[in-house]
Design a protein around this motif. Structure first.
Motif, PDB file in Angstrom:
ATOM      1  N   LEU A 163      -7.681   6.922 -11.963  1.00  0.00           N
ATOM      2  CA  LEU A 163      -8.361   8.100 -11.435  1.00  0.00           C
ATOM      3  C   LEU A 163      -8.289   8.104  -9.913  1.00  0.00           C
ATOM      4  CD1 LEU A 163      -9.855  10.638 -12.220  1.00  0.00           C
ATOM      5  CD2 LEU A 163     -11.997   9.336 -12.174  1.00  0.00           C
ATOM      6  N   ARG A 164      -8.422   6.928  -9.299  1.00  0.00           N
ATOM      7  CA  ARG A 164      -8.279   6.858  -7.848  1.00  0.00           C
ATOM      8  C   ARG A 164      -6.851   7.176  -7.432  1.00  0.00           C
ATOM      9  NH1 ARG A 164     -10.713   5.577  -2.816  1.00  0.00           N
ATOM     10  NH2 ARG A 164      -9.399   7.052  -1.700  1.00  0.00           N
ATOM     11  N   VAL A 165      -5.886   6.723  -8.222  1.00  0.00           N
ATOM     12  CA  VAL A 165      -4.489   7.056  -7.948  1.00  0.00           C
ATOM     13  C   VAL A 165      -4.279   8.565  -8.010  1.00  0.00           C
ATOM     14  CG1 VAL A 165      -2.108   6.788  -8.745  1.00  0.00           C
ATOM     15  CG2 VAL A 165      -3.665   4.830  -8.791  1.00  0.00           C
TER      16      VAL A 165
ATOM     17  N   LEU B   9     -11.319  16.460 -11.189  1.00  0.00           N
ATOM     18  CA  LEU B   9     -10.700  15.977  -9.963  1.00  0.00           C
ATOM     19  C   LEU B   9     -10.625  17.091  -8.936  1.00  0.00           C
ATOM     20  CD1 LEU B   9      -7.823  13.541  -9.538  1.00  0.00           C
ATOM     21  CD2 LEU B   9      -7.570  15.781  -8.457  1.00  0.00           C
TER      22      LEU B   9
ATOM     23  N   HIS C 147      -4.011  -0.677 -10.510  1.00  0.00           N
ATOM     24  CA  HIS C 147      -4.857   0.309  -9.849  1.00  0.00           C
ATOM     25  C   HIS C 147      -5.694   1.077 -10.873  1.00  0.00           C
ATOM     26  CE1 HIS C 147      -2.375  -0.059  -6.139  1.00  0.00           C
ATOM     27  NE2 HIS C 147      -1.400  -0.248  -7.009  1.00  0.00           N
ATOM     28  N   HIS C 148      -6.813   1.616 -10.413  1.00  0.00           N
ATOM     29  CA  HIS C 148      -7.574   2.521 -11.268  1.00  0.00           C
ATOM     30  C   HIS C 148      -6.891   3.881 -11.247  1.00  0.00           C
ATOM     31  CE1 HIS C 148     -10.674   4.882 -13.127  1.00  0.00           C
ATOM     32  NE2 HIS C 148     -11.404   3.790 -13.341  1.00  0.00           N
TER      33      HIS C 148
ATOM     34  N   SER D 149       0.848  -1.198   0.000  1.00  0.00           N
ATOM     35  CA  SER D 149       0.000   0.000   0.000  1.00  0.00           C
ATOM     36  C   SER D 149       0.876   1.238   0.000  1.00  0.00           C
ATOM     37  CB  SER D 149      -0.928  -0.025   1.220  1.00  0.00           C
ATOM     38  OG  SER D 149      -1.891   0.996   1.150  1.00  0.00           O
TER      39      SER D 149
ATOM     40  N   GLU E 294      -6.380  10.894  -7.391  1.00  0.00           N
ATOM     41  CA  GLU E 294      -6.941  11.494  -6.180  1.00  0.00           C
ATOM     42  C   GLU E 294      -6.003  11.314  -4.990  1.00  0.00           C
ATOM     43  OE1 GLU E 294     -11.754  11.250  -6.520  1.00  0.00           O
ATOM     44  OE2 GLU E 294     -10.719   9.403  -5.974  1.00  0.00           O
ATOM     45  N   ASP E 295      -5.515  10.093  -4.799  1.00  0.00           N
ATOM     46  CA  ASP E 295      -4.647   9.823  -3.653  1.00  0.00           C
ATOM     47  C   ASP E 295      -3.358  10.634  -3.723  1.00  0.00           C
ATOM     48  OD1 ASP E 295      -6.466   8.066  -2.587  1.00  0.00           O
ATOM     49  OD2 ASP E 295      -5.454   6.255  -3.296  1.00  0.00           O
TER      50      ASP E 295
ATOM     51  N   VAL F  46     -14.839  14.491 -16.155  1.00  0.00           N
ATOM     52  CA  VAL F  46     -14.083  14.371 -14.911  1.00  0.00           C
ATOM     53  C   VAL F  46     -13.580  15.739 -14.463  1.00  0.00           C
ATOM     54  CG1 VAL F  46     -12.043  13.380 -13.821  1.00  0.00           C
ATOM     55  CG2 VAL F  46     -13.408  12.005 -15.429  1.00  0.00           C
TER      56      VAL F  46
END
Length: 338
Positions: free
Chosen positions: A89-91, A163, A86-87, A59, A93-94, A161
């Motif tokens: 878009l989520r990456v 973000l 990993h997706h 992680s 964001e993180d 999108v």
């Protein structure tokens, strides 16, 4: 003299066989990273794998957030983050959130991955990794820099999108791309991304990898127009080589044997199993006093590949301090900040 940045990698694994808990390993590693920050290292590189018995960090971005909260100035990067798992878009964001936590110190070094068991566990076809890398890199960059955009790819479909929040860094946090063959090197060139070259024996020809990158950047045969280039060269400053080897040999052997098994099973590049198993050819580390280490590092940096980043694995406080105080100052221009 080109500017050289130095960083250290940490994988948060329990490789010593000394009975420590992973909680202890994490606590001790965070202390080492805080020390690297205080000593003036430029980067800390985190790394990712999954389902490994020694606890190899699965992680990475969670760790990056924890590092950001414990450090002041060191840049937080990865060598590498397995983007196809990993997706994107989520990456995005993180990474944006970690950029806020760190005050603009996050980077993302990405690689395609190769372990079949990781892809199977997440239900992702190994054959899709190249497309997921290409699409993922584009999505990351667009998510960080654009609003009201859409994407229609073979792997990902996104609509309108925006973000939020956006990263602190402008135009975006650096995206670095790892390569051990010409295909990945050209990807880095297409995205105008800094290149991270895998060290021997995991790469067959570093020069060919760099040349493919330089050509893709529009600088055939040269590299002046190419971007930053990172390479692994381990520098361990010690006046007692025997004691250091005795203290670290079990962990070094564990890592080498595990990587040889993984790469051999994956068979990504012809001859991986034989080449990696024999640990051949070019030296990728130096162990000795400060003069010995500086001479070897000079040789590495004087080669035909214009490295701008040196990536090292130093996992003890004494050696972190020794390199920072006895070797690192030689590579700092007068007046430059640590």
């Amino acid at each position: 003299m080109r500017d050289i940045e130095f960083g250290v990698t940490f994988d948060f694994r329990n490789v010593g066989g000394d009975g420590r808990s992973l909680q202890d390993v994490y606590a001790e590693t965070f202390e080492l990273i805080a020390l690297a920050d205080e000593l003036g290292y430029d980067h800390v590189y985190l790394t990712e794998h999954h389902f490994v018995d020694d606890g190899y960090c699965p992680s990475l971005l969670a760790l990056a957030a924890a590092v950001a909260a414990r450090t002041r100035r060191i840049r937080i990067s990865s060598y590498v983050f397995l983007l196809p798992l990993h997706h994107p878009l989520r990456v995005a964001e993180d990474v944006a959130v970690v950029d806020l936590i760190s005050g603009g110190r996050i980077e993302l070094g990405v690689g395609a991955g190769y372990r079949r068991e990781e892809f199977e566990a997440f239900g992702i076809p190994l054959a899709a990794r190249r497309a997921r890398m290409d699409e993922g890199c584009e999505i990351l960059l667009r998510a960080w820099t654009e609003d009201h955009w859409s994407f229609d790819g073979a792997q990902f479909q996104l609509r309108d999108v925006c973000l939020r929040p956006k990263p602190v860094q402008r135009p975006h946090p650096p995206l670095l791309i790892s390569a051990r063959n010409d295909v990945a090197a050209r990807r880095a060139g297409r995205f105008r991304a800094p290149l991270l070259i895998a060290p021997p024996p995991y790469v067959t020809d570093e020069q060919a990898v760099f040349d493919a990158y330089a050509e893709s950047c529009g600088a055939p045969g040269g590299g002046a127009a190419a971007g930053e280039v990172g390479g692994a060269f381990n520098v361990i400053v010690t006046d007692d080589r025997d004691a250091y080897r005795a203290a670290t040999s079990a962990g070094a052997r564990h890592r080498a044997e595990l990587y040889a098994t993984w790469y051999g099973d994956a068979a990504d590049i012809p001859g991986d199993a034989e080449r990696i198993g024999s640990r051949p050819a070019r030296r990728v580390s130096v162990l000795g006093d400060a003069e010995t280490c500086a001479a070897a590092l000079d040789d590495f940096l004087a080669g035909p590949i214009p490295y701008t980043r040196v990536i090292m694995a130093i996992d003890a406080a004494a050696e972190l301090e020794a390199f920072a105080t006895r070797v690192l100052p030689r590579y700092r221009r007068e007046g430059s900040s640590p």
